[in-house]
Design a protein around this motif. Structure first.
Motif, PDB file in Angstrom:
ATOM      1  N   UNK A 134      -5.291  -9.711   8.294  1.00  0.00           N
ATOM      2  CA  UNK A 134      -5.963 -10.447   9.362  1.00  0.00           C
ATOM      3  C   UNK A 134      -7.050 -11.313   8.730  1.00  0.00           C
ATOM      4  N   UNK A 135      -7.673 -12.142   9.556  1.00  0.00           N
ATOM      5  CA  UNK A 135      -8.720 -13.030   9.076  1.00  0.00           C
ATOM      6  C   UNK A 135     -10.077 -12.373   8.934  1.00  0.00           C
ATOM      7  N   UNK A 136     -10.170 -11.043   9.063  1.00  0.00           N
ATOM      8  CA  UNK A 136     -11.451 -10.388   8.843  1.00  0.00           C
ATOM      9  C   UNK A 136     -11.621  -9.105   9.632  1.00  0.00           C
ATOM     10  N   UNK A 150      -8.213  -6.968   5.294  1.00  0.00           N
ATOM     11  CA  UNK A 150      -8.956  -8.101   5.866  1.00  0.00           C
ATOM     12  C   UNK A 150      -9.217  -9.199   4.840  1.00  0.00           C
ATOM     13  N   UNK A 151      -9.233 -10.429   5.309  1.00  0.00           N
ATOM     14  CA  UNK A 151      -9.529 -11.578   4.447  1.00  0.00           C
ATOM     15  C   UNK A 151     -10.695 -12.352   5.047  1.00  0.00           C
ATOM     16  N   UNK A 199      -5.419 -15.167   4.363  1.00  0.00           N
ATOM     17  CA  UNK A 199      -4.466 -14.119   4.715  1.00  0.00           C
ATOM     18  C   UNK A 199      -3.048 -14.677   4.749  1.00  0.00           C
ATOM     19  N   UNK A 200      -2.894 -15.840   5.336  1.00  0.00           N
ATOM     20  CA  UNK A 200      -1.584 -16.482   5.434  1.00  0.00           C
ATOM     21  C   UNK A 200      -0.976 -16.688   4.053  1.00  0.00           C
ATOM     22  N   UNK A 226     -20.139  -7.968   6.415  1.00  0.00           N
ATOM     23  CA  UNK A 226     -19.608  -8.813   5.325  1.00  0.00           C
ATOM     24  C   UNK A 226     -18.278  -9.419   5.705  1.00  0.00           C
ATOM     25  N   UNK A 227     -17.638  -8.856   6.783  1.00  0.00           N
ATOM     26  CA  UNK A 227     -16.336  -9.393   7.189  1.00  0.00           C
ATOM     27  C   UNK A 227     -15.223  -9.007   6.264  1.00  0.00           C
ATOM     28  N   UNK A 228     -15.445  -8.036   5.380  1.00  0.00           N
ATOM     29  CA  UNK A 228     -14.392  -7.651   4.461  1.00  0.00           C
ATOM     30  C   UNK A 228     -14.127  -6.175   4.515  1.00  0.00           C
TER      31      UNK A 228
END
Length: 326
Positions: free
Chosen positions: A156-158, A182-183, A189-190, A324-326
């Motif tokens: 996913x994007x995060x 997560x990316x 991610x794609x 951090x979204x990661x």
């Protein structure tokens, strides 16, 4: 009794003042806070509305991009703005559901700090797999996951984004043993899913559709009311028995809390009108989204329903906030 007449006089005067405000509003430019960077889907939808609404309102609607914090910086700015109709904002399922569900001690309340005006657009979500994964439909995917417990990953994007929570809901509903990867954004991610580094991908359709059409990704399910003309052979989650995750991404118009009802009505009327214009609908559809409009009450219910659904997912899956979204 001698207090009644002055009170009624005050109420009448206040009502006349509110009515006069609605008739003259707006008398100066309106600022539209978009809580993400220029060029993304949220920004594009916001600018389409702003362009069309400016003509109807007779005043410029100026877009103010306030990116950062997964949309929280712009949302906080809107929540703290004066409730006079001259600062509005774009709300998304990310800013008003996913963010709050993952971070309940955040700096704004998605329901209490805003006045819903109308939804503007909805975007389908899609589940895809890398073409090297030996599955072509949902039953085959579930069998593959069961055969490889703990080895199948989804990108996913995060962390704590809409698609992470969709993946978590999918994991729970299907009883699957999946690993979230997560990316920092859906684009990264794609790339990794296409490259075969991750097996599955939860994404919004506009970002994945070109790769699907180029047969670099294989679609398994879409989140939409009906099958999509662009992917007629791909069933919806609801068709597959997963109605609770058959939810599109949405983008809507909100103001700060306590926005005067007369101004809300004026903005809603304008929004209903512009979102029905053929040229506006065409522009929105070019982004991969579907234009729409709702009453303020309907949009408020959609915000609450999305938030409750994601709060339940965060609780049942034990997801924690990761800034951090990661």
């Amino acid at each position: 009794m001698h207090f009644v007449r002055p009170f009624l006089t005050f109420v009448a005067a206040a009502s006349l003042a509110i009515a006069a405000t609605a008739q003259t509003y707006p008398t100066k430019p309106i600022k539209l806070i978009v809580p993400f960077s220029p060029g993304g889907a949220t920004d594009i939808v916001g600018r389409i509305w702003a362009d069309a609404a400016s003509k109807e309102l007779g005043q410029p609607v100026v877009v103010d991009n306030r990116a950062g914090g997964g949309g929280s910086i712009g949302s906080v700015a809107l929540a703290h703005a004066a409730a006079d109709g001259y600062t509005l904002g774009i709300a998304t399922v990310g800013t008003h559901a996913a963010n709050i569900a993952c971070n309940p001690k955040g700096v704004y309340n998605a329901v209490k700090d805003f006045t819903p005006i109308s939804n503007l657009a909805r975007t389908p979500n899609v589940l895809t797999v890398n073409t090297s994964v030996p599955v072509r439909d949902m039953p085959e995917l579930l069998a593959y996951i069961k055969k490889n417990p703990g080895k199948v990953r989804y990108a996913t994007g995060g962390t704590c984004g809409v698609h992470h929570l969709t993946g978590a809901m999918f994991t729970s509903l299907t009883g699957s043993d999946l690993t979230h990867v997560p990316y920092r954004g859906s684009g990264l991610a794609l790339t990794d899913v296409i490259g075969g580094h991750v097996e599955m991908f939860f994404d919004s359709l506009p970002g994945s559709l070109p790769s699907i059409q180029a047969q670099r990704l294989r679609p398994v399910a879409v989140a939409w009311d009906t099958r999509l003309p662009s992917l007629p052979s791909v069933p919806t989650y609801a068709e597959l028995g997963f109605k609770s995750i058959n939810n599109a991404v949405w983008y809507g118009l909100v103001g700060p809390a306590n926005l005067p009802p007369a101004i809300v009505r004026r903005l809603n009327e304008v929004t209903v009108k512009v979102m029905a214009m053929p040229e506006v609908r065409d522009r929105v559809r070019l982004t991969g989204s579907e234009p729409t409009s709702t009453t303020p009450a309907e949009f408020g219910a959609e915000i609450r329903n999305s938030l409750e659904r994601m709060q339940d997912t965060v609780k049942t899956q034990g997801i924690t906030f990761d800034p951090s979204g990661s």
